[in-house]
Design a protein around this motif. Structure first.
Motif, mmCIF file in Angstrom:
data_model
loop_
_atom_site.group_PDB
_atom_site.id
_atom_site.type_symbol
_atom_site.label_atom_id
_atom_site.label_comp_id
_atom_site.label_asym_id
_atom_site.label_seq_id
_atom_site.Cartn_x
_atom_site.Cartn_y
_atom_site.Cartn_z
ATOM 1 N N ILE A 1 -12.476 -14.166 29.041
ATOM 2 C CA ILE A 1 -11.286 -13.330 29.190
ATOM 3 C C ILE A 1 -11.388 -12.430 30.426
ATOM 4 O O ILE A 1 -12.398 -11.756 30.640
ATOM 5 N N HIS A 2 -10.317 -12.443 31.211
ATOM 6 C CA HIS A 2 -10.200 -11.522 32.346
ATOM 7 C C HIS A 2 -8.953 -10.673 32.170
ATOM 8 O O HIS A 2 -7.931 -11.166 31.705
ATOM 9 N N LYS A 3 -9.055 -9.407 32.553
ATOM 10 C CA LYS A 3 -7.885 -8.534 32.485
ATOM 11 C C LYS A 3 -7.905 -7.563 33.660
ATOM 12 O O LYS A 3 -8.913 -6.906 33.917
ATOM 13 N N HIS A 4 -6.803 -7.502 34.383
ATOM 14 C CA HIS A 4 -6.650 -6.534 35.479
ATOM 15 C C HIS A 4 -5.607 -5.496 35.107
ATOM 16 O O HIS A 4 -4.597 -5.820 34.487
ATOM 17 N N HIS B 1 -10.322 -4.134 37.567
ATOM 18 C CA HIS B 1 -10.716 -5.357 36.880
ATOM 19 C C HIS B 1 -11.397 -4.945 35.580
ATOM 20 O O HIS B 1 -12.615 -4.771 35.533
ATOM 21 N N ALA B 2 -10.616 -4.764 34.522
ATOM 22 C CA ALA B 2 -11.126 -4.110 33.312
ATOM 23 C C ALA B 2 -12.012 -5.029 32.467
ATOM 24 O O ALA B 2 -12.990 -4.593 31.880
ATOM 25 N N LEU B 3 -11.656 -6.311 32.396
ATOM 26 C CA LEU B 3 -12.510 -7.285 31.709
ATOM 27 C C LEU B 3 -12.828 -8.388 32.713
ATOM 28 O O LEU B 3 -11.933 -8.942 33.334
ATOM 29 N N ARG B 4 -14.121 -8.710 32.839
ATOM 30 C CA ARG B 4 -14.506 -9.627 33.909
ATOM 31 C C ARG B 4 -15.217 -10.857 33.353
ATOM 32 O O ARG B 4 -16.336 -11.177 33.743
ATOM 33 N N GLY B 5 -14.554 -11.529 32.400
ATOM 34 C CA GLY B 5 -15.143 -12.738 31.839
ATOM 35 C C GLY B 5 -15.950 -12.437 30.604
ATOM 36 O O GLY B 5 -17.174 -12.385 30.641
ATOM 37 N N ILE B 6 -15.239 -12.218 29.499
ATOM 38 C CA ILE B 6 -15.916 -11.926 28.235
ATOM 39 C C ILE B 6 -15.940 -13.197 27.389
ATOM 40 O O ILE B 6 -14.902 -13.835 27.204
ATOM 41 N N ASP B 7 -17.126 -13.553 26.895
ATOM 42 C CA ASP B 7 -17.253 -14.627 25.912
ATOM 43 C C ASP B 7 -17.820 -14.012 24.645
ATOM 44 O O ASP B 7 -18.820 -13.299 24.705
ATOM 45 N N LEU B 8 -17.160 -14.302 23.516
ATOM 46 C CA LEU B 8 -17.658 -13.719 22.273
ATOM 47 C C LEU B 8 -17.111 -14.514 21.098
ATOM 48 O O LEU B 8 -15.920 -14.772 21.015
ATOM 49 N N ASP B 9 -18.026 -14.936 20.211
ATOM 50 C CA ASP B 9 -17.607 -15.541 18.950
ATOM 51 C C ASP B 9 -17.947 -14.563 17.838
ATOM 52 O O ASP B 9 -19.049 -14.023 17.804
ATOM 53 N N VAL B 10 -16.985 -14.338 16.963
ATOM 54 C CA VAL B 10 -17.245 -13.478 15.811
ATOM 55 C C VAL B 10 -17.211 -14.369 14.574
ATOM 56 O O VAL B 10 -16.235 -15.083 14.345
ATOM 57 N N LEU C 1 -10.769 -4.868 25.326
ATOM 58 C CA LEU C 1 -11.200 -6.081 24.636
ATOM 59 C C LEU C 1 -10.605 -6.136 23.231
ATOM 60 O O LEU C 1 -10.040 -7.142 22.814
ATOM 61 N N LEU C 2 -10.711 -5.018 22.515
ATOM 62 C CA LEU C 2 -10.190 -4.950 21.151
ATOM 63 C C LEU C 2 -8.687 -5.217 21.151
ATOM 64 O O LEU C 2 -8.165 -5.954 20.311
ATOM 65 N N ARG C 3 -7.983 -4.595 22.101
ATOM 66 C CA ARG C 3 -6.532 -4.723 22.147
ATOM 67 C C ARG C 3 -6.087 -6.124 22.559
ATOM 68 O O ARG C 3 -4.979 -6.543 22.241
ATOM 69 N N CYS C 4 -6.972 -6.847 23.260
ATOM 70 C CA CYS C 4 -6.641 -8.230 23.605
ATOM 71 C C CYS C 4 -6.682 -9.119 22.366
ATOM 72 O O CYS C 4 -5.948 -10.096 22.272
ATOM 73 N N ILE C 5 -7.564 -8.761 21.401
ATOM 74 C CA ILE C 5 -7.721 -9.622 20.228
ATOM 75 C C ILE C 5 -6.439 -9.686 19.410
ATOM 76 O O ILE C 5 -6.121 -10.709 18.837
ATOM 77 N N ASN C 6 -5.664 -8.598 19.351
ATOM 78 C CA ASN C 6 -4.364 -8.721 18.664
ATOM 79 C C ASN C 6 -3.195 -8.609 19.643
ATOM 80 O O ASN C 6 -2.080 -8.322 19.258
ATOM 81 N N ARG C 7 -3.505 -8.850 20.890
ATOM 82 C CA ARG C 7 -2.487 -8.973 21.925
ATOM 83 C C ARG C 7 -1.636 -7.712 22.117
ATOM 84 O O ARG C 7 -0.483 -7.807 22.503
ATOM 85 N N LEU C 8 -2.200 -6.543 21.815
ATOM 86 C CA LEU C 8 -1.509 -5.333 22.247
ATOM 87 C C LEU C 8 -1.595 -5.262 23.763
ATOM 88 O O LEU C 8 -0.808 -4.591 24.416
ATOM 89 N N ILE D 1 -20.107 -8.066 28.902
ATOM 90 C CA ILE D 1 -21.084 -7.856 27.833
ATOM 91 C C ILE D 1 -22.460 -7.920 28.479
ATOM 92 O O ILE D 1 -22.861 -8.937 29.045
ATOM 93 N N VAL D 2 -23.181 -6.810 28.420
ATOM 94 C CA VAL D 2 -24.465 -6.727 29.109
ATOM 95 C C VAL D 2 -25.593 -7.241 28.228
ATOM 96 O O VAL D 2 -26.498 -7.935 28.687
ATOM 97 N N GLU D 3 -25.521 -6.887 26.951
ATOM 98 C CA GLU D 3 -26.612 -7.254 26.060
ATOM 99 C C GLU D 3 -26.126 -7.239 24.630
ATOM 100 O O GLU D 3 -25.273 -6.430 24.270
ATOM 101 N N GLN D 4 -26.618 -8.137 23.807
ATOM 102 C CA GLN D 4 -26.278 -8.088 22.396
ATOM 103 C C GLN D 4 -27.467 -8.495 21.549
ATOM 104 O O GLN D 4 -28.246 -9.360 21.939
ATOM 105 N N ALA D 5 -27.582 -7.841 20.385
ATOM 106 C CA ALA D 5 -28.704 -8.108 19.477
ATOM 107 C C ALA D 5 -28.413 -7.412 18.156
ATOM 108 O O ALA D 5 -27.433 -6.672 18.050
ATOM 109 N N ALA D 6 -29.262 -7.620 17.170
ATOM 110 C CA ALA D 6 -29.143 -6.839 15.946
ATOM 111 C C ALA D 6 -29.279 -5.369 16.323
ATOM 112 O O ALA D 6 -30.057 -5.040 17.227
ATOM 113 N N PRO D 7 -28.565 -4.481 15.655
ATOM 114 C CA PRO D 7 -28.546 -3.074 16.080
ATOM 115 C C PRO D 7 -29.930 -2.465 16.211
ATOM 116 O O PRO D 7 -30.219 -1.784 17.203
#
Ligand SMILES: Nc1ncnc2c1ncn2[C@@H]1O[C@H](COP(=O)(O)OP(=O)(O)OP(=O)(O)O)[C@@H](O)[C@H]1O
Ligand SMILES: [Mg+2]
Lengths: 273, 247
Positions: free
Chosen positions: B14-17, B22-31, B50-57, B220-226
């Motif tokens: 996902i990209h968003k300007h 350039h607010a989102l620069r290529g986000i990949d995420l599976d939930v 990112l959150l607002r893109c998920i429900n298209r606000l 997304i810089v890094e992800q792991a269990a909290p």
């Protein structure tokens, strides 16, 4: 915002009665005084005052219903204008903006004259050009044209009132409504407009009072309203002072009552009743 | 923890300007279904976007998002997705002209087409769940911030969403009210709700989240269990951010 609501209600109730007497009565008092003044004039000097009142009586009625009908239409057309002005669609916004800017730039009197004199001429010309019988014999109805003219003009002003009202509601309200799955119209109808309406009630009431007064302009396009009836009475009797004092007092009663009615509405449409 | 691969949200590149930003620069995420994700990151890093893109606000410029098998492309699909995705905002955004009860029943009635009685029952059940059944007849402005936010959660839940998005739900609250809102969210997480939560409440993340994500500068810089992310961050940017938040 985080005061104890129970406490606030308590003190509201205590003050409520006294407040009501103070707020309401002093202004209704003015209405009463003006009405009494009219009655006094009529009873003490039936000639000329009662004669004037009887003569212009049907004009009061015409003034009232042209104003009320126009205003009802203004509320609807103005809403479309306001929605257009706040639309995200450039074309819709453009059309609404041009309408508002053009109409607001031409005096109401000139617009009324256009509707009554120029518009029928255009229709007749078109009838001739296209050979349509109904168009060629078209005759403008003064009342219809007056209502049309006032509606088109005031709806432009009302669009701006609606726009300001809609824009005064925080963006989060629309987003919350949309995030619950409402479409634009549902969100407008259930969430934005009910809130905007409370915001615009005072200017809206103001528009009504102004329209009531401006309706005197329809007297130039052959509508027998209060002003025109006043002129007719004067032309026959040559007593300008008494005639126009009476006419002015009658307008004053109407506008004062209208203003009170709006205040009442305002009070009874607050949140947290 | 549910970790089979059955993503309910699939976000692809996902990209968003915003103008030149350039607010989102290529986000990949599976939930995954039932997963709880906490998103952290500095201000302006694109978390809300990112959150607002998920429900298209917010519309995105490039990439794709599929929610529960529905791609976010047509207007019908967007409304369909929005009924499946509940959102809770930092500023609550309750409808101030409606009572608490009407706030929770409005969308049920016009979107879910429930009759008055049924909507009412659902609302009272949820107000019970968030702990304020006695405020049903109040207006939002008569409630504390914490109470308002709990009503907002109930309002979203009343649509029976499959996913709940939270954008800094406790940042506008006085400190003493934060826990009552987090408790409600914790209960939801335990019940298996899929949740994406933007929040810097580390305690909540540790207790409820399956995954923590650090965003910076639209990525997304890094992800792991909290626990892992908070105690053994790998990236320099994560370390720098955590040292600010935890101090
Ligand atoms: N409506 C908008 N118009 C213009 N720029 C925007 C808009 N919304 C966000 N931005 C910009 O996009 C970038 C990301 O913003 P976003 O709100 O997603 O950040 P955030 O991570 O949620 O930050 P915060 O922690 O402050 O809420 C920022 O640079 C912001 O200025
Ligand atoms: Mg944000």
């Amino acid at each position: 915002m985080q005061n104890n609501p129970e406490l606030e209600k308590e003190s509201d109730r205590e003050n409520g009665f006294h407040k009501r007497i103070k707020d309401v009565d002093q202004w209704w008092l003015l209405v009463v005084i003006v009405v009494l003044l009219i009655i006094l004039l009529i009873t003490t000097k039936p000639d000329p005052y009662n004669r004037i009142l009887k003569f212009v009586g049907d004009g009061i009625w015409v003034t009232l219903y042209t104003t009320v009908i126009s205003f009802a239409l203004v509320l609807v057309l103005g809403l479309f204008g306001g929605l257009g002005r706040t639309s995200n669609n450039k074309l819709i916004r453009g059309i609404a903006s041009v309408y508002v800017e053009v109409v607001r730039g031409v005096p109401l009197l000139v617009q009324l004259i256009i509707w009554y004199f120029a518009f029928p001429a255009i229709v007749k010309d078109l009838g001739q050009a296209w050979n349509i019988q109904a168009f060629m014999t078209y005759k403008a109805n003064p009342i219809v044209m007056a209502i049309l003219g006032m509606t088109v003009c005031y709806a432009a002003y009302m669009s701006e009132v609606y726009r300001a009202g809609i824009e005064s509601i925080p963006k989060g309200q629309m987003e919350a409504a949309r995030s619950l799955g409402m479409n634009y119209f549902q969100a407008m109808g259930y969430v934005i407009l009910p809130q905007a309406f409370r915001v615009i009630l005072p200017p809206l009431g103001n528009e009504f009072v102004t329209l009531l007064k401006d309706s005197s302009l329809v007297s130039v396009v052959a509508v027998a309203d209060l002003t025109r009836r006043g002129r007719e009475f004067m032309a026959a009797n040559f007593i300008p002072i008494q005639t126009w004092m009476m006419v002015a007092l009658l307008y004053l009663v109407m506008t004062l009552i209208a203003a009170r009615a709006v205040k009442w509405l305002e009070k009874h449409s607050r949140y947290e009743r | 923890m549910i970790m089979q691969s059955d993503p309910i949200i699939q976000i692809n590149n996902i990209h968003k300007h915003f103008g030149s930003v350039h607010a989102l620069r290529g986000i990949d995420l599976d939930v995954q279904r039932g997963e709880v994700i906490v998103v952290i990151g500095p201000s302006g890093s694109g978390k809300s976007t990112l959150l607002r893109c998920i429900n298209r606000l917010e519309e995105f410029d490039q990439g794709s998002i599929v929610v529960d098998g529905i791609p976010l492309d047509s207007a019908e699909n967007i409304n369909a997705v929005r009924t499946e995705v509940g959102m809770v905002f930092q500023q609550f955004n309750l409808f101030p002209h409606l009572s608490v009860l009407d706030n929770v029943t409005l969308a049920q009635r016009i979107i879910r087409k429930r009759d008055k009685k049924e909507a009412h029952e659902v609302a009272m059940e949820l107000l019970n769940k968030v702990g304020i059944p006695d405020k049903a007849e109040c207006y939002p402005l008569q409630l504390s911030g914490g109470q308002q936010q709990r009503v907002a959660i109930a309002r979203a839940l009343a649509m029976n969403p499959k996913i709940m998005l939270f954008d800094e739900p406790t940042s506008a609250l006085d400190p003493e009210m934060i826990q009552e809102v987090l408790d409600v969210m914790l209960t939801l997480a335990k019940e298996g709700m899929t949740m994406v939560v933007v929040s810097h409440e580390m305690g909540f993340a540790r207790a409820a989240a399956d995954r923590a994500i650090l965003m910076d500068d639209g990525l997304i810089v890094e992800q792991a269990a909290p626990k892992v992310l908070f105690s053994q961050p790998k990236e320099e940017r994560t370390k720098a951010f955590l040292s600010k938040v935890l101090s």
